[in-house]
Design an enzyme around this catalytic site. Structure first.
Site, PDB file in Angstrom:
ATOM      1  N   GLU A 146       6.066   2.042  -4.490  1.00 20.25           N
ATOM      2  CA  GLU A 146       6.022   3.505  -4.569  1.00 20.25           C
ATOM      3  C   GLU A 146       7.426   4.091  -4.430  1.00 20.25           C
ATOM      4  OE1 GLU A 146       2.282   2.126  -2.235  1.00 20.25           O
ATOM      5  OE2 GLU A 146       4.383   1.528  -2.420  1.00 20.25           O
ATOM      6  N   CYS A 151       6.009   5.268   2.658  1.00 20.56           N
ATOM      7  CA  CYS A 151       5.844   5.662   1.255  1.00 20.56           C
ATOM      8  C   CYS A 151       5.080   6.977   1.146  1.00 20.56           C
ATOM      9  CB  CYS A 151       5.153   4.556   0.466  1.00 20.56           C
ATOM     10  SG  CYS A 151       6.239   3.132   0.178  1.00 20.56           S
ATOM     11  N   HIS A 155       9.405  -0.940  -1.255  1.00 19.60           N
ATOM     12  CA  HIS A 155       8.027  -0.828  -1.735  1.00 19.60           C
ATOM     13  C   HIS A 155       7.965  -0.256  -3.145  1.00 19.60           C
ATOM     14  CE1 HIS A 155       6.052  -0.955   2.518  1.00 19.60           C
ATOM     15  NE2 HIS A 155       6.914  -1.940   2.314  1.00 19.60           N
ATOM     16  N   CYS A 209       1.788   2.883   2.410  1.00 16.08           N
ATOM     17  CA  CYS A 209       2.079   2.824   3.837  1.00 16.08           C
ATOM     18  C   CYS A 209       2.573   4.205   4.283  1.00 16.08           C
ATOM     19  CB  CYS A 209       3.133   1.758   4.119  1.00 16.08           C
ATOM     20  SG  CYS A 209       4.799   2.198   3.545  1.00 16.08           S
TER      21      CYS A 209
END
Length: 138
Positions: free
Chosen positions: A72, A101, A70, A98
């Site tokens: 992040e 993260c 991801h 999410c």
């Protein structure tokens, strides 16, 4: 011409980072900033050197991608790789983080998260708020 706020400028930068995403399901971008200055960026996609994510139309919706890192996480990892502290910083991301993260954001010491679009699962948002992190939808 109207001068953008810092939040608007950083979100625009996150949007540009998202255009580099290599996952065919969704492109997400993230920026980490200190005192209004961006110093780390990330976008989602397969780990470095791995084939890009190629999802087909017949896949079950809502399962998410298991290959992509991801945005992040990539922004936090880049800062860690080069020894740049994220303690007390802000993250700007095109989508609500999410849960995984959100865990990384809390442990990285990021104090404020600004996001653009909602994510299908709000548990990441709930964790950030419970941890005392300021979370803003822009």
């Amino acid at each position: 011409m109207t001068r953008p706020t810092r939040d608007e400028m950083m979100m625009a930068m996150a949007g540009v980072a998202a255009t580099r995403g290599t996952c065919s399901r969704m492109c997400v971008g993230a920026i980490i900033a200190r005192d209004g200055r961006a110093f780390s960026q990330g976008y989602n996609g397969a780990p470095a050197g791995m084939p890009h994510c190629n999802h087909t139309l017949d896949e079950q919706p809502g399962n998410g991608c298991t290959r992509a890192v991801h945005a992040e996480a990539n922004a936090i990892v880049w800062a860690a790789r080069y020894g740049v502290s994220t303690d007390g910083t802000e993250m700007y991301t095109t989508h609500m983080p999410c849960l995984v993260c959100a865990h990384l954001i809390v442990n990285a010491g990021i104090m404020r998260v600004v996001f653009g679009k909602d994510y299908r699962d709000r548990s990441g948002y709930d964790l950030l708020v419970a941890a005392g992190i300021e979370v803003i939808k822009l």
